[in-house]
Design an enzyme around this catalytic site. Structure first.
Site, PDB file in Angstrom:
ATOM      1  N   SER A  63       0.829  -1.219   0.000  1.00 31.90           N
ATOM      2  CA  SER A  63       0.000   0.000   0.000  1.00 31.90           C
ATOM      3  C   SER A  63       0.852   1.252   0.000  1.00 31.90           C
ATOM      4  O   SER A  63       1.679   1.447   0.897  1.00 31.90           O
ATOM      5  CB  SER A  63      -0.884   0.057   1.251  1.00 31.90           C
ATOM      6  OG  SER A  63      -1.854  -0.923   1.226  1.00 31.90           O
ATOM      7  N   HIS A  94      -3.441   0.586  -4.848  1.00 32.64           N
ATOM      8  CA  HIS A  94      -2.841  -0.562  -5.528  1.00 32.64           C
ATOM      9  C   HIS A  94      -3.233  -0.508  -7.007  1.00 32.64           C
ATOM     10  O   HIS A  94      -4.368  -0.815  -7.357  1.00 32.64           O
ATOM     11  CB  HIS A  94      -3.345  -1.888  -4.932  1.00 32.64           C
ATOM     12  CG  HIS A  94      -2.728  -2.226  -3.612  1.00 32.64           C
ATOM     13  ND1 HIS A  94      -1.614  -3.030  -3.498  1.00 32.64           N
ATOM     14  CD2 HIS A  94      -3.061  -1.863  -2.359  1.00 32.64           C
ATOM     15  CE1 HIS A  94      -1.303  -3.142  -2.210  1.00 32.64           C
ATOM     16  NE2 HIS A  94      -2.164  -2.454  -1.498  1.00 32.64           N
ATOM     17  N   HIS A 116      -5.061  -9.341  -1.859  1.00 34.73           N
ATOM     18  CA  HIS A 116      -5.209  -9.651  -0.440  1.00 34.73           C
ATOM     19  C   HIS A 116      -6.353 -10.644  -0.258  1.00 34.73           C
ATOM     20  O   HIS A 116      -7.341 -10.628  -1.002  1.00 34.73           O
ATOM     21  CB  HIS A 116      -5.539  -8.384   0.352  1.00 34.73           C
ATOM     22  CG  HIS A 116      -4.594  -7.243   0.136  1.00 34.73           C
ATOM     23  ND1 HIS A 116      -4.661  -6.432  -0.973  1.00 34.73           N
ATOM     24  CD2 HIS A 116      -3.563  -6.787   0.885  1.00 34.73           C
ATOM     25  CE1 HIS A 116      -3.699  -5.512  -0.886  1.00 34.73           C
ATOM     26  NE2 HIS A 116      -3.017  -5.710   0.222  1.00 34.73           N
ATOM     27  N   TYR A 118      -8.502 -10.433   2.027  1.00 35.80           N
ATOM     28  CA  TYR A 118      -9.731  -9.718   2.416  1.00 35.80           C
ATOM     29  C   TYR A 118     -10.532  -9.211   1.218  1.00 35.80           C
ATOM     30  O   TYR A 118     -11.693  -8.857   1.333  1.00 35.80           O
ATOM     31  CB  TYR A 118      -9.417  -8.569   3.394  1.00 35.80           C
ATOM     32  CG  TYR A 118      -8.575  -7.433   2.845  1.00 35.80           C
ATOM     33  CD1 TYR A 118      -9.085  -6.526   1.916  1.00 35.80           C
ATOM     34  CD2 TYR A 118      -7.262  -7.254   3.267  1.00 35.80           C
ATOM     35  CE1 TYR A 118      -8.325  -5.485   1.430  1.00 35.80           C
ATOM     36  CE2 TYR A 118      -6.486  -6.215   2.795  1.00 35.80           C
ATOM     37  CZ  TYR A 118      -7.024  -5.336   1.878  1.00 35.80           C
ATOM     38  OH  TYR A 118      -6.260  -4.307   1.390  1.00 35.80           O
ATOM     39  N   GLU A 119      -9.904  -9.174   0.043  1.00 33.51           N
ATOM     40  CA  GLU A 119     -10.642  -8.749  -1.145  1.00 33.51           C
ATOM     41  C   GLU A 119     -11.632  -9.822  -1.588  1.00 33.51           C
ATOM     42  O   GLU A 119     -12.489  -9.572  -2.433  1.00 33.51           O
ATOM     43  CB  GLU A 119      -9.670  -8.437  -2.296  1.00 33.51           C
ATOM     44  CG  GLU A 119      -8.821  -7.209  -2.036  1.00 33.51           C
ATOM     45  CD  GLU A 119      -7.741  -7.020  -3.096  1.00 33.51           C
ATOM     46  OE1 GLU A 119      -8.059  -6.508  -4.182  1.00 33.51           O
ATOM     47  OE2 GLU A 119      -6.580  -7.403  -2.833  1.00 33.51           O
ATOM     48  N   ALA A 146       2.871  -2.185   4.096  1.00 33.36           N
ATOM     49  CA  ALA A 146       2.626  -1.222   5.170  1.00 33.36           C
ATOM     50  C   ALA A 146       2.110  -2.035   6.355  1.00 33.36           C
ATOM     51  O   ALA A 146       1.376  -2.994   6.167  1.00 33.36           O
ATOM     52  CB  ALA A 146       1.579  -0.208   4.728  1.00 33.36           C
ATOM     53  N   MET A 244      -1.873  -7.245   6.733  1.00 28.85           N
ATOM     54  CA  MET A 244      -2.853  -8.100   6.057  1.00 28.85           C
ATOM     55  C   MET A 244      -2.319  -8.686   4.748  1.00 28.85           C
ATOM     56  O   MET A 244      -3.095  -9.017   3.846  1.00 28.85           O
ATOM     57  CB  MET A 244      -4.130  -7.295   5.778  1.00 28.85           C
ATOM     58  CG  MET A 244      -4.725  -6.628   7.005  1.00 28.85           C
ATOM     59  SD  MET A 244      -6.055  -5.516   6.545  1.00 28.85           S
ATOM     60  CE  MET A 244      -6.269  -4.584   8.089  1.00 28.85           C
ATOM     61  N   SER A 245      -1.004  -8.802   4.633  1.00 23.80           N
ATOM     62  CA  SER A 245      -0.459  -9.301   3.363  1.00 23.80           C
ATOM     63  C   SER A 245       0.824 -10.075   3.606  1.00 23.80           C
ATOM     64  O   SER A 245       1.069 -10.543   4.712  1.00 23.80           O
ATOM     65  CB  SER A 245      -0.184  -8.105   2.434  1.00 23.80           C
ATOM     66  OG  SER A 245       0.853  -7.311   2.970  1.00 23.80           O
ATOM     67  N   ASN A 268       1.642   3.164  11.217  1.00 22.23           N
ATOM     68  CA  ASN A 268       0.865   3.573  12.393  1.00 22.23           C
ATOM     69  C   ASN A 268       1.208   2.657  13.562  1.00 22.23           C
ATOM     70  O   ASN A 268       1.689   1.552  13.349  1.00 22.23           O
ATOM     71  CB  ASN A 268      -0.642   3.454  12.078  1.00 22.23           C
ATOM     72  CG  ASN A 268      -1.012   2.052  11.589  1.00 22.23           C
ATOM     73  OD1 ASN A 268      -0.858   1.728  10.405  1.00 22.23           O
ATOM     74  ND2 ASN A 268      -1.471   1.225  12.495  1.00 22.23           N
ATOM     75  N   HIS A 280      -7.281   3.891   6.358  1.00 18.28           N
ATOM     76  CA  HIS A 280      -6.444   3.557   5.208  1.00 18.28           C
ATOM     77  C   HIS A 280      -5.717   4.785   4.658  1.00 18.28           C
ATOM     78  O   HIS A 280      -4.597   4.692   4.184  1.00 18.28           O
ATOM     79  CB  HIS A 280      -7.299   2.901   4.116  1.00 18.28           C
ATOM     80  CG  HIS A 280      -6.501   2.363   2.956  1.00 18.28           C
ATOM     81  ND1 HIS A 280      -5.493   1.424   3.120  1.00 18.28           N
ATOM     82  CD2 HIS A 280      -6.550   2.618   1.626  1.00 18.28           C
ATOM     83  CE1 HIS A 280      -4.960   1.142   1.938  1.00 18.28           C
ATOM     84  NE2 HIS A 280      -5.579   1.859   1.012  1.00 18.28           N
TER      85      HIS A 280
HETATM   86  N1  HPA Z   1      -3.014  -3.411  11.027  1.00 14.38           N
HETATM   87  C1  HPA Z   1      -3.091  -4.208   9.952  1.00 14.38           C
HETATM   88  N2  HPA Z   1      -2.640  -3.861   8.761  1.00 14.38           N
HETATM   89  C2  HPA Z   1      -2.065  -2.658   8.638  1.00 14.38           C
HETATM   90  C3  HPA Z   1      -1.941  -1.783   9.707  1.00 14.38           C
HETATM   91  C4  HPA Z   1      -2.445  -2.188  10.975  1.00 14.38           C
HETATM   92  O1  HPA Z   1      -2.380  -1.467  11.985  1.00 14.38           O
HETATM   93  N3  HPA Z   1      -1.324  -0.659   9.241  1.00 14.38           N
HETATM   94  C5  HPA Z   1      -1.071  -0.885   7.923  1.00 14.38           C
HETATM   95  N4  HPA Z   1      -1.520  -2.078   7.551  1.00 14.38           N
END
Ligand code: HPA
Length: 305
Positions: A63, A94, A116, A118-119, A146, A244-245, A268, A280
């Protein structure tokens, strides 16, 4: 109920054609897994028809990390939608392009836009590009993402070399009939993130004066961010970062003995570790602001590889 009885074998026949139509795979009796292999080789053949030379390194961009693709020399761009059976990206940030060219003296195939779980894709679809890279004979994978920082010293902007991962709460991308063309049924996972590449990356980082740390990446299925209780739980279990990847791709690359380097960018603090609400946009902004350092680092790594 006997009035609307359908012959079980007729149902079976419909199900058979439905499976073929839906390109589903798994333990269906009628060639399901053979179709997946055929798709992989069809995608490989198409890419080879567009780019004939050997490729040294496959790169998956996370991302907001897309700008790395902009420094590729003499790029050949292939839209995912033109590659047979390739999935398409559905997440903002993406794009959907495979870009092949030169960085740091190496020929790279760079995925600008990844897939991903989740998609809604199953794990085989999520990792199909990695199978295609392996089928193309590519021996090295750099996978970026990320992530949320869990360990106390991992703050937004920090670049982290992945040392290991936690994957046990996700379905394995190796589930289902084993793809014997690629690797064995029961694959060793003690050195997923190749130790020689990790030390090389740490050295490259010193050369370009980019601060990096090492850490354990924990996969979460998403798309919702984690809860503070989940973060506390997995911190105890050894998670330094969450995301998540990456892990599905790394497992599949390891299956066929590719060398793997995982690079995370902390965008973050993970849930409950700061007062900020997670979103996001924040993730993408943080990724964009670290772009210059990341590009510098990856360029140097490619040069040193
Ligand atoms: N959690 C999950 N996936 C992420 C995060 C997070 O805090 N930040 C960026 N991708």
């Amino acid at each position: 109920s006997s009035k609307c009885m359908v012959s079980p074998s007729l149902l079976g026949l419909f199900y058979h054609f439905y499976k073929i139509f839906a390109n589903d795979i798994g333990y269906n009796r009628y060639g399901g897994i053979f179709m997946y292999i055929d798709e992989i080789y069809a995608a490989r053949d198409y890419i080879q028809s567009r780019y004939k030379n050997p490729i040294d390194v496959a790169i998956v961009l996370g991302s907001g990390l897309g700008p790395l693709a902009d420094v590729i020399n003499e790029p050949v761009e292939i839209d995912y939608k033109d590659i047979p059976y390739f999935p398409v990206s559905t997440v903002p940030g993406h794009a959907g392009k495979l870009i092949i060219g030169e960085i740091g003296g190496k020929t790279v195939a760079c995925m600008k836009g990844r897939f991903h779980f989740y998609e809604g894709y199953d794990m085989q679809k999520v990792t199909m590009p990695i199978r295609v890279f392996s089928a193309l004979g590519i021996k090295n994978l750099i996978v970026t993402n990320a992530c949320g920082g869990v360990r106390d010293d991992l703050n937004p902007g920090q670049i982290v070399i992945i040392s290991d991962h936690l994957s046990f709460m996700m379905p394995s991308p190796l589930r289902g009939p084993n793809l014997d063309d690629f690797g064995p049924r029961f694959k060793d996972m003690t050195d997923v993130y190749t130790s020689t590449l990790r030390s090389l990356a740490l050295e490259s980082a010193k050369k370009v004066n980019v601060d990096v740390k090492e850490g354990v990446y924990c996969f979460f299925k998403g798309p919702q961010f984690e809860t503070p209780a989940e973060i506390r739980a997995f911190k105890t279990l050894g998670a330094d970062m969450v995301g998540m990847s990456t892990v599905p791709e790394a497992i599949v690359a390891r299956h066929s003995d590719m060398k793997i380097l995982g690079i995370s960018l902390v965008t973050n603090k993970a849930a409950g570790l700061s007062n900020n609400e997670l979103n996001h946009l924040e993730v993408m902004e943080a990724a964009n602001s670290a772009e210059e350092r990341l590009v510098k680092l990856v360029k140097q790594i490619l040069e040193d590889m």
